[in-house]
Every structure is written in C-alpha cells, then in structure tokens.
Design an enzyme around this catalytic site. Structure first.
Site, PDB file in Angstrom:
ATOM      1  N   ASP A  13       0.791   0.098   7.565  1.00  0.00           N
ATOM      2  CA  ASP A  13      -0.137   0.926   6.781  1.00  0.00           C
ATOM      3  C   ASP A  13      -1.107   1.677   7.697  1.00  0.00           C
ATOM      4  O   ASP A  13      -1.452   1.186   8.777  1.00  0.00           O
ATOM      5  CB  ASP A  13      -0.912   0.019   5.810  1.00  0.00           C
ATOM      6  CG  ASP A  13      -1.605   0.831   4.725  1.00  0.00           C
ATOM      7  OD1 ASP A  13      -1.186   1.979   4.457  1.00  0.00           O
ATOM      8  OD2 ASP A  13      -2.569   0.300   4.141  1.00  0.00           O
ATOM      9  N   TRP A  18      -4.494   8.002   9.940  1.00  0.00           N
ATOM     10  CA  TRP A  18      -4.335   8.400  11.345  1.00  0.00           C
ATOM     11  C   TRP A  18      -4.230   9.922  11.439  1.00  0.00           C
ATOM     12  O   TRP A  18      -4.853  10.554  12.294  1.00  0.00           O
ATOM     13  CB  TRP A  18      -3.090   7.737  11.934  1.00  0.00           C
ATOM     14  CG  TRP A  18      -2.875   8.029  13.390  1.00  0.00           C
ATOM     15  CD1 TRP A  18      -3.324   7.285  14.444  1.00  0.00           C
ATOM     16  CD2 TRP A  18      -2.170   9.156  13.943  1.00  0.00           C
ATOM     17  NE1 TRP A  18      -2.952   7.879  15.624  1.00  0.00           N
ATOM     18  CE2 TRP A  18      -2.249   9.022  15.345  1.00  0.00           C
ATOM     19  CE3 TRP A  18      -1.499  10.241  13.388  1.00  0.00           C
ATOM     20  CZ2 TRP A  18      -1.662   9.956  16.209  1.00  0.00           C
ATOM     21  CZ3 TRP A  18      -0.918  11.174  14.249  1.00  0.00           C
ATOM     22  CH2 TRP A  18      -1.008  11.023  15.642  1.00  0.00           C
ATOM     23  N   HIS A  30       3.190   9.920   9.397  1.00  0.00           N
ATOM     24  CA  HIS A  30       4.436   9.153   9.190  1.00  0.00           C
ATOM     25  C   HIS A  30       5.394   9.348  10.368  1.00  0.00           C
ATOM     26  O   HIS A  30       6.082   8.412  10.779  1.00  0.00           O
ATOM     27  CB  HIS A  30       5.103   9.565   7.880  1.00  0.00           C
ATOM     28  CG  HIS A  30       4.257   9.275   6.666  1.00  0.00           C
ATOM     29  ND1 HIS A  30       3.611   8.068   6.483  1.00  0.00           N
ATOM     30  CD2 HIS A  30       3.934  10.031   5.586  1.00  0.00           C
ATOM     31  CE1 HIS A  30       2.944   8.097   5.345  1.00  0.00           C
ATOM     32  NE2 HIS A  30       3.114   9.282   4.781  1.00  0.00           N
ATOM     33  N   TRP A  62       6.443   6.114  -4.936  1.00  0.00           N
ATOM     34  CA  TRP A  62       6.948   7.296  -5.674  1.00  0.00           C
ATOM     35  C   TRP A  62       5.796   8.040  -6.341  1.00  0.00           C
ATOM     36  O   TRP A  62       5.936   9.214  -6.681  1.00  0.00           O
ATOM     37  CB  TRP A  62       7.946   6.878  -6.755  1.00  0.00           C
ATOM     38  CG  TRP A  62       9.237   6.338  -6.224  1.00  0.00           C
ATOM     39  CD1 TRP A  62       9.632   5.030  -6.205  1.00  0.00           C
ATOM     40  CD2 TRP A  62      10.313   7.082  -5.642  1.00  0.00           C
ATOM     41  NE1 TRP A  62      10.879   4.915  -5.648  1.00  0.00           N
ATOM     42  CE2 TRP A  62      11.322   6.160  -5.302  1.00  0.00           C
ATOM     43  CE3 TRP A  62      10.525   8.441  -5.373  1.00  0.00           C
ATOM     44  CZ2 TRP A  62      12.526   6.545  -4.694  1.00  0.00           C
ATOM     45  CZ3 TRP A  62      11.723   8.829  -4.780  1.00  0.00           C
ATOM     46  CH2 TRP A  62      12.705   7.881  -4.449  1.00  0.00           C
ATOM     47  N   LEU A 124      18.749  -8.824  17.467  1.00  0.00           N
ATOM     48  CA  LEU A 124      17.598  -8.778  16.553  1.00  0.00           C
ATOM     49  C   LEU A 124      18.073  -8.288  15.194  1.00  0.00           C
ATOM     50  O   LEU A 124      18.787  -7.289  15.105  1.00  0.00           O
ATOM     51  CB  LEU A 124      16.539  -7.799  17.105  1.00  0.00           C
ATOM     52  CG  LEU A 124      15.317  -7.519  16.224  1.00  0.00           C
ATOM     53  CD1 LEU A 124      14.390  -8.730  16.183  1.00  0.00           C
ATOM     54  CD2 LEU A 124      14.549  -6.305  16.718  1.00  0.00           C
ATOM     55  N   ARG A 180      -4.420  -6.911   1.548  1.00  0.00           N
ATOM     56  CA  ARG A 180      -3.665  -7.178   0.332  1.00  0.00           C
ATOM     57  C   ARG A 180      -2.171  -7.116   0.633  1.00  0.00           C
ATOM     58  O   ARG A 180      -1.754  -6.642   1.676  1.00  0.00           O
ATOM     59  CB  ARG A 180      -4.058  -6.200  -0.782  1.00  0.00           C
ATOM     60  CG  ARG A 180      -3.891  -4.736  -0.418  1.00  0.00           C
ATOM     61  CD  ARG A 180      -4.290  -3.831  -1.590  1.00  0.00           C
ATOM     62  NE  ARG A 180      -4.241  -2.436  -1.219  1.00  0.00           N
ATOM     63  CZ  ARG A 180      -5.321  -1.631  -1.131  1.00  0.00           C
ATOM     64  NH1 ARG A 180      -6.516  -2.079  -1.398  1.00  0.00           N
ATOM     65  NH2 ARG A 180      -5.168  -0.363  -0.780  1.00  0.00           N
ATOM     66  N   SER A 182       0.223  -5.746  -1.605  1.00  0.00           N
ATOM     67  CA  SER A 182       0.829  -4.513  -2.134  1.00  0.00           C
ATOM     68  C   SER A 182       2.303  -4.671  -2.505  1.00  0.00           C
ATOM     69  O   SER A 182       3.135  -3.823  -2.174  1.00  0.00           O
ATOM     70  CB  SER A 182       0.656  -3.352  -1.128  1.00  0.00           C
ATOM     71  OG  SER A 182      -0.705  -3.099  -0.877  1.00  0.00           O
TER      72      SER A 182
END
Ligand code: IPE
Ligand code: IPE
Ligand code: MG
Length: 240
Positions: A13, A18, A30, A62, A124, A180, A182
């Site tokens: 988040d 930013w 993003h 959305w 991984l 939180r 979310s």
C-alpha cells in the site's frame, strides 16, 4: 542468524501517495510499485523465504476511478510479459490467486501462461493476489464444498481455498501506514505475525524487508499456549 519466515505476505500500500507527493499521476506510483515488487521477489529468494504472497488488486479496488483501474490492468499485462521470463530463469513459481472471471481475456491468458511456464520451479513460490478478497475466498471455498456435497469442516475449507497449495503466512507486512487488513488473507492470517510500516510501497527496499524480518525474529509465537510452554529451555538457548 535471523529466523527467516517461511511464508511472507504483503499488502503493498502507498503507491498513490508516493506519486501524489511528487505531483505525478497515481499510475506512476503503481509503476514504481512494480519495480519495488521486482526487487522484493529477488531479495526474498536470496534470503531463503519459501513463499511470497502479495496483494496487488482487491475486490474493492474496482471502485476506483476508471482510468486508474484500467491503468492497473494494463500494468499487470505489461509486467507479466516483461518479468515472467526473468522470474522463470530465477526459479520462481508463479500462482495467480483471485477471481479471474472479471479480468480481460488478455490478462487471463497472460496469467495462465505464466503459471504454466513456471509450474516446475521450486526456489520461491510467488502468489499474486489480484481481484482477490478474503471474503470471496472463504465463500468460494464453501460453495465448492457445497457443490460436492461435502461437510464443511475447518480442514475441508482450508483445502478448498485459493491458497491451499501453501502453509499459512508466518508474517504479514503492510506498508503505507494503515493498520488494517482490508479484506486480505482473512482465514489464513489467523496466527500470522503482523508488521506495519509507514514506508510507502515504492520505498520498501531490501533493507526494509530485513528490518521487518528482524522484528519478526523477536516475536514469540504461542498459538494459544503459555510463554513457558513455547520458550526454549535455558540450557538450549543460544548465546548471542
Ligand atoms: C496500493 O497503493 C496499490 C493498490 C491498491 C492497487 P494505493 O494505490 O492504495 O496507494 P495509496 O494508499 O492511495 O497511497
Ligand atoms: C489494499 O490497499 C489493497 C491492495 C494493496 C491491493 P487499499 O489502498 O485498497 O486499502 P484501503 O481501501 O485503504 O483499506
Ligand atoms: Mg491504499
């Protein structure tokens, strides 16, 4: 030597803030977030984390402005095309976790190809939660069992969930300052250690991951027991 958690999950988040701080459009945040994720996957592989699960797009996202939603869809498609061959070379196994029904055919195909290409990798496990919600996951697992006429037990539900291929997360990190969940891993985070940091996701680098893991190393995980039951006996305690 620090105790490395086997499964790390992250709510990435703070991309929007930013970008806004730099007078850039949110989508630029993003994009920077994808770079941070790329570095994070590499570092987790290097330090021996076994499973990395990231929250990239929630069922509720959305509701954002249409141009931001389409920007995120486009970014996923571009990032898959660019990064999957490199992840493949690094031994990363990709899993997509979420409801694919609402995604475009282009994105759905990209996800299926990424999973197929990396299916035999073992270094991984990298779970990308996209169009994911914890409530969706519990509901779809219950619906699956009901359709099969099976009894709904904890074990059966856990086995029908979208993350049934990995153990529960040991450490859940959330960047961006909010404390939180979310609608992230509602079921699987029942006993995860939670770590919150004010750092925005694009700033969350290898040193920040190490700091989160150092904090995790100092936690005592009791799973309902007492401290006396879980603490190592003084004779077996390592001298620092
Ligand atoms: C997280 O960053 C990425 C997604 C939810 C897709 P945000 O976009 O929520 O960034 P902030 O919280 O607005 O700073
Ligand atoms: C959570 O971030 C979802 C992802 C990181 C993908 P949000 O920014 O959407 O969370 P809220 O709405 O502030 O709780
Ligand atoms: Mg946010």
């Amino acid at each position: 030597m620090k105790h490395i958690p086997h499964h790390v999950a992250i709510v990435m988040d703070g991309n929007g803030r930013w970008a806004t701080k730099r007078f850039l459009p949110r989508v630029a945040g993003h994009k920077k977030g994808v770079d941070a994720l790329r570095a994070c996957v590499r570092h987790c592989g290097d330090i021996g984390v076994g499973v990395l699960t990231v929250f990239a797009f929630s069922s509720e996202n959305w509701n954002r402005p249409a141009d931001e939603v389409s920007g995120l869809m486009e970014l996923l498609a571009v990032a898959l095309a660019r990064e999957v061959p490199k992840l493949q070379a690094e031994g990363v196994r990709i899993h997509f976790v979420g409801d694919r029904a609402r995604l475009s055919e282009k994105v759905r195909n990209g996800l299926a190809q990424a999973e197929a290409l990396t299916a035999t990798n073992t270094r991984l496990v990298f779970n990308i939660c996209f169009n994911y919600g914890g409530r969706w996951d519990i509901a779809q697992a219950a619906a699956k069992l009901a359709a099969q006429g099976r009894e709904i037990t904890e074990e059966a539900l856990a086995g029908a969930m979208a993350l049934a291929h990995v153990p529960d997360p040991d450490l859940v990190i959330r960047t961006g300052g909010e404390q939180r969940i979310s609608n992230f891993l509602l079921w699987q985070a029942a006993y995860s250690e939670l770590y919150f940091t004010d750092k925005l996701w694009p700033e969350f680098d290898a040193a920040a991951i190490d700091a989160a893991i150092a904090d995790y190393s100092r936690r005592e995980r009791r799973f309902g027991r007492t401290s006396e039951q879980v603490a190592p006996k003084p004779s077996s305690r390592k001298v620092a």
